[in-house]
Motif scaffolding. Structure first.
Motif, short mmCIF file in Angstrom:
data_model
loop_
_atom_site.label_atom_id
_atom_site.label_comp_id
_atom_site.label_asym_id
_atom_site.label_seq_id
_atom_site.Cartn_x
_atom_site.Cartn_y
_atom_site.Cartn_z
N GLN A 1 -9.41 21.25 -5.46
CA GLN A 1 -8.82 22.53 -4.15
C GLN A 1 -8.02 21.95 -3.10
OE1 GLN A 1 -11.37 21.12 -4.60
NE2 GLN A 1 -12.54 20.51 -3.16
N ARG A 2 -7.20 20.67 -3.43
CA ARG A 2 -6.51 19.52 -2.86
C ARG A 2 -5.02 19.47 -3.92
NH1 ARG A 2 -7.70 13.60 -2.21
NH2 ARG A 2 -7.17 13.86 -4.45
N ASP A 3 -5.51 18.95 -4.96
CA ASP A 3 -4.35 18.50 -5.83
C ASP A 3 -4.11 19.87 -6.84
OD1 ASP A 3 -4.70 15.63 -4.78
OD2 ASP A 3 -6.94 15.46 -6.60
N LEU B 1 0.63 -1.62 0.02
CA LEU B 1 -0.13 -0.33 0.23
C LEU B 1 1.04 0.99 -0.27
CD1 LEU B 1 -1.99 -2.30 2.47
CD2 LEU B 1 -3.40 -0.40 0.82
N ILE B 2 0.96 2.66 -1.30
CA ILE B 2 1.06 2.97 -1.21
C ILE B 2 0.61 4.27 -0.85
CG2 ILE B 2 2.70 5.24 -2.57
CD1 ILE B 2 3.97 2.40 -3.84
N GLY B 3 0.40 4.83 0.62
CA GLY B 3 -0.59 5.72 1.11
C GLY B 3 -1.73 4.84 2.34
N ALA B 4 -1.72 5.71 3.34
CA ALA B 4 -2.01 4.62 5.03
C ALA B 4 -3.19 5.56 5.34
CB ALA B 4 -1.09 3.98 5.36
N GLY B 5 -3.77 5.89 4.35
CA GLY B 5 -4.87 6.61 5.08
C GLY B 5 -5.88 6.88 5.27
N HIS B 6 -7.08 7.12 5.41
CA HIS B 6 -8.29 6.31 4.78
C HIS B 6 -8.53 5.56 4.47
CE1 HIS B 6 -8.87 11.06 6.78
NE2 HIS B 6 -9.44 10.31 7.21
N ILE B 7 -8.36 5.47 2.97
CA ILE B 7 -8.15 4.28 1.36
C ILE B 7 -8.18 3.73 2.14
CG2 ILE B 7 -8.50 3.60 -0.39
CD1 ILE B 7 -11.30 4.49 0.38
N GLY B 8 -6.01 3.33 2.49
CA GLY B 8 -5.20 2.39 2.86
C GLY B 8 -4.85 2.19 4.02
N SER B 9 -5.81 2.32 4.97
CA SER B 9 -5.70 1.73 6.27
C SER B 9 -6.79 1.17 6.43
CB SER B 9 -5.46 2.70 7.09
OG SER B 9 -6.64 3.65 6.75
N ASN C 1 -12.55 3.44 -5.65
CA ASN C 1 -12.33 5.02 -5.96
C ASN C 1 -14.04 6.18 -5.15
OD1 ASN C 1 -13.31 4.79 -8.58
ND2 ASN C 1 -13.30 7.13 -8.72
N HIS C 2 -14.92 5.12 -5.80
CA HIS C 2 -16.21 5.99 -5.25
C HIS C 2 -16.75 5.19 -4.32
CE1 HIS C 2 -18.82 2.09 -6.27
NE2 HIS C 2 -17.70 2.11 -7.84
N ILE C 3 -16.60 5.02 -3.92
CA ILE C 3 -16.68 4.53 -1.93
C ILE C 3 -15.91 4.91 -0.93
CG2 ILE C 3 -15.24 1.90 -2.38
CD1 ILE C 3 -17.52 1.09 -0.08
N TYR C 4 -16.97 5.33 -0.08
CA TYR C 4 -16.36 6.31 1.80
C TYR C 4 -15.82 5.39 2.33
CZ TYR C 4 -20.01 9.83 0.26
OH TYR C 4 -20.30 10.59 -0.44
N ALA C 5 -13.70 5.93 2.58
CA ALA C 5 -13.46 4.70 3.60
C ALA C 5 -13.82 4.45 4.23
CB ALA C 5 -12.36 5.70 4.12
N ALA C 6 -14.79 4.98 4.75
CA ALA C 6 -15.30 4.00 6.30
C ALA C 6 -16.43 3.15 5.87
CB ALA C 6 -16.35 5.23 7.35
N VAL D 1 -2.29 2.66 -5.03
CA VAL D 1 -1.89 3.83 -4.86
C VAL D 1 -2.66 4.08 -4.46
CG1 VAL D 1 -0.95 5.37 -6.14
CG2 VAL D 1 0.37 3.55 -6.81
N THR D 2 -2.67 5.41 -3.25
CA THR D 2 -4.24 5.64 -2.39
C THR D 2 -3.56 6.65 -1.96
OG1 THR D 2 -5.96 5.40 -1.59
CG2 THR D 2 -3.96 3.69 -0.63
N ILE D 3 -3.22 7.84 -2.00
CA ILE D 3 -2.85 8.76 -2.59
C ILE D 3 -2.90 10.07 -2.77
CG2 ILE D 3 -0.24 8.04 -1.79
CD1 ILE D 3 0.93 9.06 -4.25
N PRO D 4 -3.62 11.76 -2.30
CA PRO D 4 -3.12 12.42 -3.10
C PRO D 4 -2.77 12.38 -4.75
CG PRO D 4 -3.03 12.82 -1.47
CD PRO D 4 -2.55 11.85 -1.16
N LEU D 5 -3.02 12.67 -5.54
CA LEU D 5 -3.62 12.86 -6.74
C LEU D 5 -1.85 13.45 -7.04
CD1 LEU D 5 -4.47 11.69 -9.37
CD2 LEU D 5 -5.59 14.26 -9.89
N LYS D 6 -2.07 14.61 -6.63
CA LYS D 6 -1.24 15.55 -6.68
C LYS D 6 -0.11 14.80 -7.01
CE LYS D 6 -1.01 18.19 -2.50
NZ LYS D 6 -0.89 17.51 -1.72
#
Ligand SMILES: NC(=O)c1ccc[n+]([C@@H]2O[C@H](COP(=O)([O-])OP(=O)(O)OC[C@H]3O[C@@H](n4cnc5c(N)ncnc54)[C@H](OP(=O)(O)O)[C@@H]3O)[C@@H](O)[C@H]2O)c1
Length: 214
Positions: free
Chosen positions: A97-99, A8-16, A130-135, A68-73
């Motif tokens: 607004q983020r990227d 997992l590259i990215g361990a935030g909401h979705i990665g975790s 990409n279209h399901i909420y992490a929780a 790969v689950t990180i901010p697109l930028k």
């Protein structure tokens, strides 16, 4: 192919959440983020003996499949060489607004997944999750065959890679709807009808067909 380890590259909401689903299914996971493995101690402790933290290079090297689950930028930072020939799951979405503004996405000349595929030319990129909420990922799954089971979309240019990812999604508790090649993945990008709400496979197919480019 035999999948033993998921990187997992990215361990935030979705990665975790994907790491939790993976260990639940008996996979080994290597989680990584931008700040370094020492910042992932709590997550690794929670995930248990099938998990370890590494750098993104190590997660890319270790994974039979890599997410790969990180901010697109930040996809420019994703290591290229260790992912050659591998299935790479792309969960990423575009939020200006983020990227920051990305002209080729603003004018819909390409898709978020095609940008990752361009960065990883020798990898088999499959858009998913990409279209399901992490929780929801760890609570909404149901056994195969459950009536009205929730469905998730995939897109990709490699049929075998899509088959492997579809099996994984089924193990995680969801039906799968194939959107087609990465060039069609705009149908499930932000602001389309399929993006966000819970859908059965039939409902998702309907919304994918109804999607319109801006
Ligand atoms: N949240 C959702 O419900 C959801 C649903 C579907 C799709 N998505 C999409 O999936 C992606 C991840 O979303 P998220 O909500 O999980 O984000 P998040 O909670 O902000 O987590 C992002 C993760 O990416 C890591 N990261 C950032 N830059 C990195 C880099 N250059 N190299 C390695 N790791 C890096 C961060 O590590 P550090 O914390 O160490 O910087 C963090 O672990 C986004 O593109 C998002 O739009 C999100």
């Amino acid at each position: 192919m035999t999948v033993k380890t998921i990187g997992l590259i990215g361990a935030g909401h979705i990665g975790s959440q994907l790491a939790r689903l993976s260990v639940r299914q008996g996979y080994d996971v290597v989680v990584s983020n931008s700040r370094g493995p020492e910042t992932l101690k709590d997550l690794v402790r929670e995930l248990g003996p099938h998990a370890r933290a590494g750098t993104s290079q190590e997660a890319a090297e270790a994974g039979d499949i890599v997410v790969v689950t990180i901010p697109l930028k930040n996809i420019v930072d994703v290591p290229v060489a260790p992912l050659a020939g591998k299935i790479v799951i792309d969960t990423n979405n575009y939020y200006p607004q983020r990227d920051g503004h990305i002209a080729q996405l603003d004018n819909e000349e390409t898709t978020t997944s095609e940008l990752l595929q361009r960065h990883l030319p020798a990898s088999k990129v499959v858009k998913a999750f990409n279209h399901i909420y992490a929780a929801t990922l760890t609570t909404a799954g149901q056994p195969a065959g459950t009536p009205n089971r929730q469905a998730l979309a995939i897109a990709g240019n490699d049929a075998d890679a899509k088959r492997v990812v579809a099996q994984l999604i089924d193990q995680f508790g969801f039906d799968v709807v194939d959107v087609g090649p990465l060039s069609e993945s705009w149908r499930i990008q932000r602001d389309t009808p399929g993006y966000g709400p819970r859908h059965t496979a039939e409902e998702l197919r309907r919304d994918l067909a109804a999607a319109q480019r801006f």
